[in-house]
Design a protein around this motif. Structure first.
Motif, PDB file in Angstrom:
ATOM      1  N   ARG A 103       6.022   4.587   4.453  1.00 24.31           N
ATOM      2  CA  ARG A 103       4.986   5.095   3.560  1.00 24.31           C
ATOM      3  C   ARG A 103       4.865   6.594   3.789  1.00 24.31           C
ATOM      4  N   ARG A 157       2.181 -10.237   7.360  1.00 23.58           N
ATOM      5  CA  ARG A 157       1.911  -9.145   6.419  1.00 23.58           C
ATOM      6  C   ARG A 157       2.942  -8.042   6.646  1.00 23.58           C
ATOM      7  N   ILE A 162      -5.028  -7.534  13.878  1.00 25.74           N
ATOM      8  CA  ILE A 162      -4.072  -6.411  13.962  1.00 25.74           C
ATOM      9  C   ILE A 162      -4.102  -5.926  15.403  1.00 25.74           C
ATOM     10  N   ASN A 203      -4.553  -2.249   0.840  1.00 21.66           N
ATOM     11  CA  ASN A 203      -5.584  -1.795   1.775  1.00 21.66           C
ATOM     12  C   ASN A 203      -6.693  -0.973   1.144  1.00 21.66           C
ATOM     13  N   GLY A 225       5.096  -4.709   5.407  1.00 22.16           N
ATOM     14  CA  GLY A 225       5.203  -3.567   4.505  1.00 22.16           C
ATOM     15  C   GLY A 225       6.510  -2.830   4.668  1.00 22.16           C
ATOM     16  N   THR A 226       6.649  -2.134   5.799  1.00 18.08           N
ATOM     17  CA  THR A 226       7.776  -1.223   6.024  1.00 18.08           C
ATOM     18  C   THR A 226       9.144  -1.894   5.831  1.00 18.08           C
ATOM     19  N   MET A 233       3.233  -8.154  11.708  1.00 14.52           N
ATOM     20  CA  MET A 233       3.666  -7.111  10.793  1.00 14.52           C
ATOM     21  C   MET A 233       5.151  -6.847  11.085  1.00 14.52           C
ATOM     22  N   THR A 234       5.689  -5.770  10.529  1.00 11.30           N
ATOM     23  CA  THR A 234       7.128  -5.529  10.658  1.00 11.30           C
ATOM     24  C   THR A 234       7.597  -5.583  12.123  1.00 11.30           C
ATOM     25  N   LYS A 263       0.831  -1.211   0.000  1.00  3.73           N
ATOM     26  CA  LYS A 263       0.000   0.000   0.000  1.00  3.73           C
ATOM     27  C   LYS A 263       0.863   1.256   0.000  1.00  3.73           C
TER      28      LYS A 263
HETATM   29  C1  LIG Z   1      -0.006  -1.605   6.513  1.00  2.00           C
HETATM   30  C2  LIG Z   1      -0.430  -2.929   6.999  1.00  2.00           C
HETATM   31  C3  LIG Z   1       0.511  -3.954   7.230  1.00  2.00           C
HETATM   32  C4  LIG Z   1       2.006  -3.754   7.098  1.00  2.00           C
HETATM   33  O1  LIG Z   1       2.496  -3.097   8.212  1.00  2.00           O
HETATM   34  P1  LIG Z   1       4.080  -2.791   8.394  1.00  2.00           P
HETATM   35  O2  LIG Z   1       4.185  -2.368   9.796  1.00  2.00           O
HETATM   36  O3  LIG Z   1       4.426  -1.724   7.408  1.00  2.00           O
HETATM   37  O4  LIG Z   1       4.797  -4.052   8.132  1.00  2.00           O
HETATM   38  C5  LIG Z   1       0.022  -5.179   7.611  1.00  2.00           C
HETATM   39  N1  LIG Z   1      -1.290  -5.416   7.776  1.00  2.00           N
HETATM   40  C6  LIG Z   1      -2.217  -4.468   7.562  1.00  2.00           C
HETATM   41  C7  LIG Z   1      -3.642  -4.782   7.733  1.00  2.00           C
HETATM   42  C8  LIG Z   1      -1.811  -3.202   7.170  1.00  2.00           C
HETATM   43  O5  LIG Z   1      -2.736  -2.249   6.993  1.00  2.00           O
END
Ligand SMILES: *Cc1c(COP(=O)(O)O)cnc(C)c1O
Length: 239
Positions: free
Chosen positions: A225, A216, A162, A56, A218-219, A200-201, A35
């Motif tokens: 972002r 999941r 989350i 997302n 991202g960072t 997540m990260t 995202k």
């Molecule tokens: C943005 C997001 C992630 C990734 O999070 P990071 O901390 O960047 O790894 C994972 N899951 C959901 C639902 C997100 O919105």
């Protein structure tokens, strides 16, 4: 660090955590959360073998999917779902992690193209953050799971969570353990859920310790972002 190097590093972190917590090697899948990062960044990740991407925002996913049709990328929708946007999700996403109402599930079921395989679905559980509006409360999960399991065109795979940000490993782990117990209870009632989408990260290792099958990230792959989402995708790689 390039995106390719970041993916390699995350893969190593996942394998180390699998080993450390007695998980089967290869049992944790990496979902790259792209995202607010441009299609070019996704292409870079794809080039080093990453095939699953999480988005997302419906319009952003649809635009990137259109730019990347040549790749055969598997799209996972992980954001809050407005029921008027389910059609586009049903057309593009092979997985939807963030189902939290019967209405949304019914619409995805009805709107899936007939030729497409069943959409893999996770129920999003509101596990720790009372302030968050997303997710079903744990007590509501069994009923919703039973209803969704009856819908054609969807395959209920598991739970997504989350948790509220938490810095201490043992506390992160305690919250993920609740999600795992919820899954175990459902499976004891006859479900065959094989997926826990959590981590997540910043809390990936704790999630793997408690049975995550999809993390999941991202960072750690794409960098920070932009704080402001203008609705246009960033043209420059923020790394
Ligand atoms: C943005 C997001 C992630 C990734 O999070 P990071 O901390 O960047 O790894 C994972 N899951 C959901 C639902 C997100 O919105």
């Amino acid at each position: 660090m390039t995106i390719g190097e970041n993916i390699q590093t995350i893969g190593e972190r996942i394998r180390a955590a699998e080993q450390r917590f007695g998980r089967e090697l290869g049992s944790v899948q990496l979902l790259a959360v792209s995202k607010k990062h441009p299609a070019a960044a996704i292409r870079e990740a794809f080039a080093v073998g990453q095939h699953c991407f999480g988005e997302n925002y419906v319009q952003e996913m649809t635009e990137k999917a259109a730019e990347l049709t040549d790749t055969g990328i598997e799209w996972h929708f992980i954001g809050p779902i407005q029921s008027n946007k389910t059609k586009a999700i049903a057309v593009t996403a092979r997985w939807v992690h963030s189902v939290d109402s019967l209405k949304v599930a019914q619409r995805l079921s009805a709107q899936k193209p007939a030729s497409a395989p069943a959409i893999n679905v996770c129920l999003q559980v509101n596990i720790s953050d009372e302030a968050s509006k997303s997710g079903v409360s744990p007590s509501q999960v069994p009923k919703l799971a039973r209803q969704i399991a009856l819908l054609p065109g969807l395959k209920l795979r598991g739970l997504m969570a989350i948790p509220a940000p938490e810095h201490e490993f043992e506390r992160q782990r305690a919250v993920f353990a609740q999600v795992r117990l919820l899954q175990q209870n459902l499976n004891a009632q006859g479900f065959a859920l094989d997926t826990l989408s959590m981590g997540m990260t910043d809390d990936m290792e704790a999630a793997i310790a408690e049975g995550a099958t999809i993390v999941r990230i991202g960072t750690a792959i794409f960098g920070c972002r932009n704080a402001i989402n203008t609705g246009k995708m960033a043209l420059t790689n923020p790394l």
